[in-house]
Design an enzyme around this catalytic site. Structure first.
Site, short mmCIF file in Angstrom:
data_model
loop_
_atom_site.label_atom_id
_atom_site.label_comp_id
_atom_site.label_asym_id
_atom_site.label_seq_id
_atom_site.Cartn_x
_atom_site.Cartn_y
_atom_site.Cartn_z
N SER A 73 0.80 -1.23 0.00
CA SER A 73 0.00 0.00 0.00
C SER A 73 0.83 1.27 0.00
O SER A 73 0.34 2.32 -0.45
CB SER A 73 -0.94 0.01 1.21
OG SER A 73 -0.21 -0.01 2.42
N HIS A 121 -5.74 -3.72 -1.01
CA HIS A 121 -5.57 -2.67 -2.02
C HIS A 121 -5.64 -3.24 -3.44
O HIS A 121 -5.00 -2.73 -4.36
CB HIS A 121 -4.24 -1.95 -1.79
CG HIS A 121 -4.24 -1.10 -0.56
ND1 HIS A 121 -4.73 0.19 -0.54
CD2 HIS A 121 -3.86 -1.39 0.71
CE1 HIS A 121 -4.63 0.67 0.69
NE2 HIS A 121 -4.09 -0.26 1.46
N LYS A 132 -12.48 -0.51 1.99
CA LYS A 132 -11.84 0.30 0.95
C LYS A 132 -12.74 0.32 -0.29
O LYS A 132 -13.72 1.06 -0.33
CB LYS A 132 -10.43 -0.23 0.67
CG LYS A 132 -9.50 0.00 1.86
CD LYS A 132 -8.11 -0.49 1.60
CE LYS A 132 -7.15 -0.09 2.71
NZ LYS A 132 -7.49 -0.61 4.06
#
Length: 426
Positions: free
Chosen positions: A213, A241, A272
Site C-alpha cells: 500500500s 488494495h 476500501k
C-alpha cells in the site's frame, strides 16, 4: 454478625490504606512521571516533522469533500475509495434498508446470538466473488490477519513473510508459534533460499501483500506460486488494495496475474473499494474457515458486523458481480495521472496501480507540501516514518473511479505549483 456488617469491617482497613497520604503522593508522582514521558515522546514526533494531524471532514466521502476550516469543496485524492462506492446511492440505500429491517447492531458475538441471514448471505457472495469455497467475516482485515496464523500454524510449521508486509500481517504472525522467516521485498531468489531452509517443517506458508500500500507495487505472484509448488508451500495474500478493481473482473491481484487457482488463502477488507465502511474477511478452503469459526480469537470475541455495514457491503459486491465496468475505468485514469506527473519531473513509485506515491524523501517537505496542496483545494496527506521507512517520505495520491479527467488535471497542476515553490520540480 450480619453479612453486611462483616463486609463493612473488612473494608475499613482498605479505606485507611486508600486515604494514606504517602500512597497518594506515590500515585501522583507515578502519574506525573508517566505524563512527562508521554509529553517528551510527543515533542520528539513534532520536532521530527512527523506529527499526524487529523483534518476534519464535514461531508460524505467522495472525490469532492468539505473540510472544516477550508472554504468550498476540496478535491480528495487520498481516500481508499477506489471505486467511488462509499457514497454510491444504491450502496447507501442498502445500508438504510438493513438498518430499518435488522437494527443498528447485534450486541453479541457471532456464535452466541450475533449471526443474521445478512451475514451468511454476504459471506456466500464474497466466496463466490473470489471463487473460493467459503468465507468468514471479521470486524476488520486487521482482525482477519490477527486471527488467521495462530489458528493455522503450529510450532512444527514455517511462515515466510515479505519484509514489507502490512503491520497487521506482522502482528498476526507474531501471535503464532511457527518458525518465522522474512524474505527480502519481492525477491524470489531470497524466498527460494528461505523455502529450502524450511523444508523440514510440517507446513510452509508464503505470506505477501498482493499490493503493497505504501509503494503501489504488485507482488510477483506467478513466481511466488511457482516456488510454492516446487517446495510444497501454500500461498496467502492480503488483497486490501486490490479487491474490486485489479484484474479483468476486479477480483484482485491473483486474477490480474492469472493465479486464482494457485493462491490458497485470501484476506481482504470491506473498508476500501467495497463500500468503505468497515469489516474484513478470509476466503479459502472450507475446513480452514470452519476451524477459524471455532478458534480465531478476533472472530470469537468481537461483536458481529452491524447490519447497515453488512447491507452496504453486500450491495457493493452485488454491483461488482453484475458488471466489471467500474473496475475497468480505473486503468486509464491511473495512467493519466502517472504520466502527467512523470512528465512534470516528479518521481512516482509503483507501477500501474491507483496508489501513486509522489516520492519526496524528507518528512517535513512532505508535510509542508500537503498543507500547501490543501490551500490550493486538493486534499492529500504526507506519509513519513514510522508509516514508511526513514528517508522515504512521500505524498500518497490515490486515484478513484469517481475522479474525472478534469479532477486529475487539476491535481497535477496543484502539484506542479507546489513543487516549484519547494524546489522539487523546475
Amino acid at each position: 454478625m450480619s453479612l453486611g456488617k462483616a463486609a463493612r469491617n473488612l473494608t475499613r482497613p482498605l479505606r485507611g490504606v486508600l486515604r494514606c497520604p504517602a500512597l497518594n503522593r506515590s500515585y501522583a508522582t507515578a502519574a506525573a512521571a508517566a505524563r512527562s514521558v508521554l509529553e517528551q515522546e510527543l515533542d520528539t514526533i513534532r520536532a521530527a516533522g512527523t506529527w499526524k494531524a487529523e483534518r476534519v471532514i464535514i461531508s460524505k466521502q467522495g472525490p469532492h469533500i468539505n473540510v472544516d476550516g477550508s472554504r468550498g469543496s476540496m478535491l480528495n485524492f487520498c481516500a481508499n475509495n477506489y471505486l467511488g462506492l462509499s457514497s454510491h446511492p444504491e450502496v447507501v440505500q442498502a445500508g438504510i434498508d438493513a438498518l430499518k429491517s435488522y437494527g443498528a447492531g447485534l450486541s453479541s458475538v457471532r456464535f452466541i446470538c450475533g449471526t443474521q441471514d445478512l451475514h451468511k448471505n454476504l459471506e456466500q457472495k464474497l466466496a463466490e466473488f473470489h471463487e473460493r469455497e467459503d468465507c468468514i467475516l471479521y470486524a476488520s482485515c486487521f482482525d482477519a490477519n490477527a486471527g488467521l496464523f495462530e489458528v493455522l500454524l503450529g510450532p512444527d510449521d514455517a511462515v515466510l513473510s515479505d519484509e514489507l508486509n502490512h503491520a497487521s500481517i506482522i502482528d498476526g504472525i507474531r501471535l503464532c508459534r511457527a518458525k518465522r522467516m522474512r524474505y527480502k521485498h519481492m525477491d524470489l531468489g531470497d524466498l527460494e533460499n528461505k523455502l529450502k531452509e524450511a523444508q523440514s517443517s510440517r507446513m510452509r506458508l508464503v505470506v505477501t501483500d498482493g499490493v503493497f500500500s505504501m509503494d503501489g507495487d504488485v507482488a510477483p505472484l506467478q513466481g511466488i506460486c511457482d516456488l510454492a509448488e516446487n517446495y510444497g508451500a501454500m500461498v496467502f495474500i492480503d488483497e486490501c488494495h486490490a479487491t474490486g478493481f485489479l484484474g479483468e473482473r476486479g477480483r484482485g491481484t491473483d486474477e490480474l496475474l492469472g493465479v486464482m487457482d494457485r493462491v490458497h488463502i485470501v484476506n481482504s477488507t470491506l473498508g476500501k473499494a467495497l463500500g468503505g465502511a468497515a469489516g474484513g474477511y478470509t476466503v479459502g478452503p472450507k475446513p480452514l474457515i470452519d476451524l477459524l469459526r471455532q478458534r480465531s480469537r478476533p472472530y470469537l470475541f468481537s461483536n458481529s458486523l452491524p447490519p447497515p455495514v453488512v447491507g452496504c457491503a453486500t450491495k457493493a459486491v452485488e454491483l461488482l458481480l453484475a458488471s466489471n465496468e467500474i473496475a475497468q475505468s480505473m486503468t486509464a485514469k491511473t495512467m493519466r495521472f502517472r504520466n502527467k506527473m512523470t512528465e512534470a519531473g516528479f518521481t512516482i513509485a509503483g507501477s500501474a496501480h491507483p496508489i501513486c506515491p509522489v516520492m519526496l524523501g524528507d518528512a517535513k517537505l512532505a508535510s509542508l507540501m500537503s498543507d500547501d496542496m490543501l490551500k490550493l483545494g486538493v486534499y492529500v496527506i504526507g506519509f513519513s516514518y514510522p508509516v514508511v521507512p526513514k528517508g522515504k517520505a512521500r505524498i500518497r495520491v490515490q486515484i478513484s473511479a469517481a475522479h474525472t479527467n478534469e479532477d486529475i488535471d487539476r491535481c497535477v497542476d496543484a502539484f506542479i505549483q507546489t513543487g516549484r515553490k519547494h524546489g522539487v520540480v523546475s
